[in-house]
Design an enzyme around this catalytic site. Sequence first.
Site, PDB file in Angstrom:
ATOM      1  N   LYS A  16       0.797  -1.004  -0.099  1.00 39.79           N
ATOM      2  CA  LYS A  16       0.068  -0.018  -0.015  1.00 39.79           C
ATOM      3  C   LYS A  16       0.869   1.291   0.053  1.00 39.79           C
ATOM      4  O   LYS A  16       0.706   2.177  -0.783  1.00 39.79           O
ATOM      5  CB  LYS A  16      -0.795  -0.166   1.219  1.00 39.79           C
ATOM      6  CG  LYS A  16      -1.823   1.001   1.559  1.00 39.79           C
ATOM      7  CD  LYS A  16      -2.582   0.802   2.495  1.00 39.79           C
ATOM      8  CE  LYS A  16      -2.270   0.006   3.720  1.00 39.79           C
ATOM      9  NZ  LYS A  16      -2.086   0.873   4.825  1.00 39.79           N
ATOM     10  N   LEU A  18       3.957   1.488  -1.343  1.00 40.48           N
ATOM     11  CA  LEU A  18       4.496   1.639  -2.471  1.00 40.48           C
ATOM     12  C   LEU A  18       3.431   2.117  -3.535  1.00 40.48           C
ATOM     13  O   LEU A  18       3.628   2.815  -4.598  1.00 40.48           O
ATOM     14  CB  LEU A  18       5.033   0.344  -3.118  1.00 40.48           C
ATOM     15  CG  LEU A  18       6.612   0.043  -2.492  1.00 40.48           C
ATOM     16  CD1 LEU A  18       6.772  -1.636  -3.030  1.00 40.48           C
ATOM     17  CD2 LEU A  18       7.582   1.185  -2.962  1.00 40.48           C
ATOM     18  N   LYS A 190     -13.738 -11.970  -3.766  1.00 39.47           N
ATOM     19  CA  LYS A 190     -14.497 -11.976  -2.743  1.00 39.47           C
ATOM     20  C   LYS A 190     -13.941 -11.106  -1.490  1.00 39.47           C
ATOM     21  O   LYS A 190     -14.615 -10.212  -0.698  1.00 39.47           O
ATOM     22  CB  LYS A 190     -15.013 -13.302  -2.114  1.00 39.47           C
ATOM     23  CG  LYS A 190     -16.151 -13.284  -0.905  1.00 39.47           C
ATOM     24  CD  LYS A 190     -17.458 -13.085  -1.507  1.00 39.47           C
ATOM     25  CE  LYS A 190     -18.026 -14.184  -2.100  1.00 39.47           C
ATOM     26  NZ  LYS A 190     -19.547 -14.148  -2.898  1.00 39.47           N
ATOM     27  N   THR A 192     -12.213  -8.938  -1.556  1.00 43.08           N
ATOM     28  CA  THR A 192     -12.006  -7.338  -1.884  1.00 43.08           C
ATOM     29  C   THR A 192     -13.592  -6.762  -1.743  1.00 43.08           C
ATOM     30  O   THR A 192     -13.596  -5.849  -1.201  1.00 43.08           O
ATOM     31  CB  THR A 192     -11.766  -7.187  -3.393  1.00 43.08           C
ATOM     32  OG1 THR A 192     -10.472  -7.649  -3.284  1.00 43.08           O
ATOM     33  CG2 THR A 192     -11.778  -5.848  -3.751  1.00 43.08           C
ATOM     34  N   GLN A 193     -14.269  -7.569  -2.131  1.00 40.48           N
ATOM     35  CA  GLN A 193     -15.745  -7.203  -2.163  1.00 40.48           C
ATOM     36  C   GLN A 193     -15.943  -6.882  -0.509  1.00 40.48           C
ATOM     37  O   GLN A 193     -16.609  -6.116  -0.185  1.00 40.48           O
ATOM     38  CB  GLN A 193     -16.804  -8.347  -2.500  1.00 40.48           C
ATOM     39  CG  GLN A 193     -16.715  -8.401  -4.106  1.00 40.48           C
ATOM     40  CD  GLN A 193     -17.630  -9.521  -4.713  1.00 40.48           C
ATOM     41  OE1 GLN A 193     -18.763  -9.848  -4.169  1.00 40.48           O
ATOM     42  NE2 GLN A 193     -17.231 -10.470  -5.457  1.00 40.48           N
ATOM     43  N   CYS A 383      27.018   4.723  10.851  1.00 42.39           N
ATOM     44  CA  CYS A 383      26.711   4.898  12.393  1.00 42.39           C
ATOM     45  C   CYS A 383      27.633   3.720  12.965  1.00 42.39           C
ATOM     46  O   CYS A 383      28.518   4.122  13.085  1.00 42.39           O
ATOM     47  CB  CYS A 383      25.142   4.881  12.136  1.00 42.39           C
ATOM     48  SG  CYS A 383      24.704   5.824  13.888  1.00 42.39           S
ATOM     49  N   HIS A 510      23.607   8.693   8.674  1.00 44.81           N
ATOM     50  CA  HIS A 510      23.103   7.834   8.015  1.00 44.81           C
ATOM     51  C   HIS A 510      22.586   8.354   6.536  1.00 44.81           C
ATOM     52  O   HIS A 510      21.815   8.896   6.165  1.00 44.81           O
ATOM     53  CB  HIS A 510      21.391   7.527   8.483  1.00 44.81           C
ATOM     54  CG  HIS A 510      21.611   6.784   9.975  1.00 44.81           C
ATOM     55  ND1 HIS A 510      21.960   5.214   9.873  1.00 44.81           N
ATOM     56  CD2 HIS A 510      21.643   6.999  11.058  1.00 44.81           C
ATOM     57  CE1 HIS A 510      21.888   4.875  11.060  1.00 44.81           C
ATOM     58  NE2 HIS A 510      21.687   5.777  11.907  1.00 44.81           N
ATOM     59  N   GLU A 512      21.974   6.877   3.922  1.00 42.89           N
ATOM     60  CA  GLU A 512      21.082   6.148   3.129  1.00 42.89           C
ATOM     61  C   GLU A 512      19.485   6.794   3.363  1.00 42.89           C
ATOM     62  O   GLU A 512      18.851   6.475   2.373  1.00 42.89           O
ATOM     63  CB  GLU A 512      20.789   4.608   3.700  1.00 42.89           C
ATOM     64  CG  GLU A 512      20.187   4.607   5.202  1.00 42.89           C
ATOM     65  CD  GLU A 512      21.354   4.820   6.272  1.00 42.89           C
ATOM     66  OE1 GLU A 512      22.348   5.217   6.318  1.00 42.89           O
ATOM     67  OE2 GLU A 512      20.727   4.164   7.391  1.00 42.89           O
TER      68      GLU A 512
HETATM   69  N1  GLN Z   1      24.356   2.191  18.837  1.00 41.74           N
HETATM   70  C1  GLN Z   1      25.114   3.420  18.352  1.00 41.74           C
HETATM   71  C2  GLN Z   1      24.888   4.578  19.022  1.00 41.74           C
HETATM   72  O1  GLN Z   1      23.954   4.971  19.644  1.00 41.74           O
HETATM   73  C3  GLN Z   1      24.644   3.475  16.783  1.00 41.74           C
HETATM   74  C4  GLN Z   1      23.509   3.855  16.573  1.00 41.74           C
HETATM   75  C5  GLN Z   1      23.253   3.708  15.072  1.00 41.74           C
HETATM   76  O2  GLN Z   1      23.982   2.808  14.299  1.00 41.74           O
HETATM   77  N2  GLN Z   1      21.983   4.147  14.581  1.00 41.74           N
HETATM   78  O3  GLN Z   1      25.443   5.639  18.817  1.00 41.74           O
END
Ligand code: GLN
Length: 539
Positions: A16, A18, A190, A192-193, A383, A510, A512
């Site tokens: 959903k 996506l 069904k 879905t209905q 991290c 992060h 990502e």
């Molecule tokens: N556990 C680690 C910290 O709190 C790394 C946290 C993480 O990788 N998001 O700093």
Amino acid sequence: MKYIFVTGGVVSSLGKGLAAASIGTLLEHRGLKVLMQKFDPYLNVDPGTMSPYQHGEVYVLDDGAETDLDLGHYERFTSGVLSRMNNLTSGQVFDSVIRKERRGEYLGKTVQFIPHVTDEIKARIHEVAEKNPDVDVLITEIGGTVGDMEGLLFLEALRQYALEVGKENVCFIHVTLLPYIKAAGEAKTKPTQQSVAKLREIGIQPDIIICRTETDLDEDNRRKIAMFCNVERKNVVAFRDVDHSIYECPLDLRRDKIDRLVVDKIGLGHTPSPALESWERFVQRVIHPKHKVTIAVAGKYIELQDAYKSIYESLIHAGAHHDTKVHVVRVDTEEIEDKGAREVIGMVDGILVPGGFGDRGTEGKILAAKYAREKRIPYFGICLGMQIATIEFARNVCGLKGANSTEFDKATPHPVICLQEEQKGVEDMGATMRLGASQAILFAGTRAAQLYDNAERIQERHRHRYEFNSDYQERLQEKGLVISSVSADEGLVEIVELPDHPFYIGAQFHPEFQSKPNHPHPLFSGFVAAALEHAQREG
Ligand code: GLN
């Protein structure tokens, strides 16, 4: 503003999020400004305190909000800028209502689910609409499945909201499953209905029904669903299992022209057909790449599909950029502890150690980092993965025996990773980490600076408590660890790297959370490029 409300029926995990994100993509490619949000009926204030086993990845926004991973899809599929306003949970709704009650704001009234809780939900939609006057379409996805008791108040609020802003400004989309029954040799309508009947019971008539199917939606089933769910036949849309990549989803939904149906419903029919060429090119590069690399993601929630969602997506983006299929091998680092690094990750072209909490599997991660450093295999630590690289370097290059993070060993003689003063007294676990986007300075001449195109400043998102201990900075630098970036405000170490290595980078933040299909994050891009060189050298 126009509104799209996306609900789900029959079962969870239908895609959903996506589907909602794909509609966002299509509308954006029609030239509309789109903003997306998610309502989650659970009682947690946010998913920040939930285990990955419960919830998959926690996705962090610029403003530090810890949100549902669907917001990751929204940011990857559309360009709308999200904030904590865009993920509302029942926990937040009740928290706010009860606080108001305690402050006496209800002026002696009996505080009730209807209208007070539903008003609180509607107020949030109004607030988001008001704060974003330039947005054309606000897409709201409701978590859970129609028929769940906990979602009822949200649905009731949406029903009222649609009435208030005018039905011509609102499109209700219901995503359901058409299970394929092998013995009968057909997909069944069904469920879905029944789930649409449940929606109609509470006063919501969907405008469009998206049917998730393994195969296709035949005309007979389309007709049946249209008839029994009270929608036009063209408004029954197939959402097939995509063959290769989630980025095919917008293209799949476009086959039944879902975006045209939506804009016609909400009075935006004048917008041009979506120009999807660059999206299609991206998908082609994902599906038919020239090269291939194998990358180990070495973490602890490896068996979970969603625990490192954004990392897997970022690898796909970077791979597409280099015309490369990134084959991910998910490695449980406890296995490295048992069998040794060579046995488990000896064959890979790159090693990525993702974020994480708690000490299970950390020694295995340290072994992975050591193996990568010594065998000159590209290493990317994110991290916790950066903290691991630091610990490994301290122990094995600087000879600091027993070096560790105080997260894993309170009594370590060498706390190379430790808590900052302000984290020491923290008792509440919710939303108390170092969270969200902050600025960092990049040092010229480093590999990191080069990857960021020689930018002097970068902005990246954080989610952690522990930090590189500045008391050890000099000792580690003397032995060759390069600090390539520090935070602009406090000078906290943000990126470490090893210069005499094909690629050895650890980032405290992060990356990502900021990678997009046609804009891979520079660190991921550099990592995949290095892995590709490794593959070509070895191969
Ligand atoms: N556990 C680690 C910290 O709190 C790394 C946290 C993480 O990788 N998001 O700093």
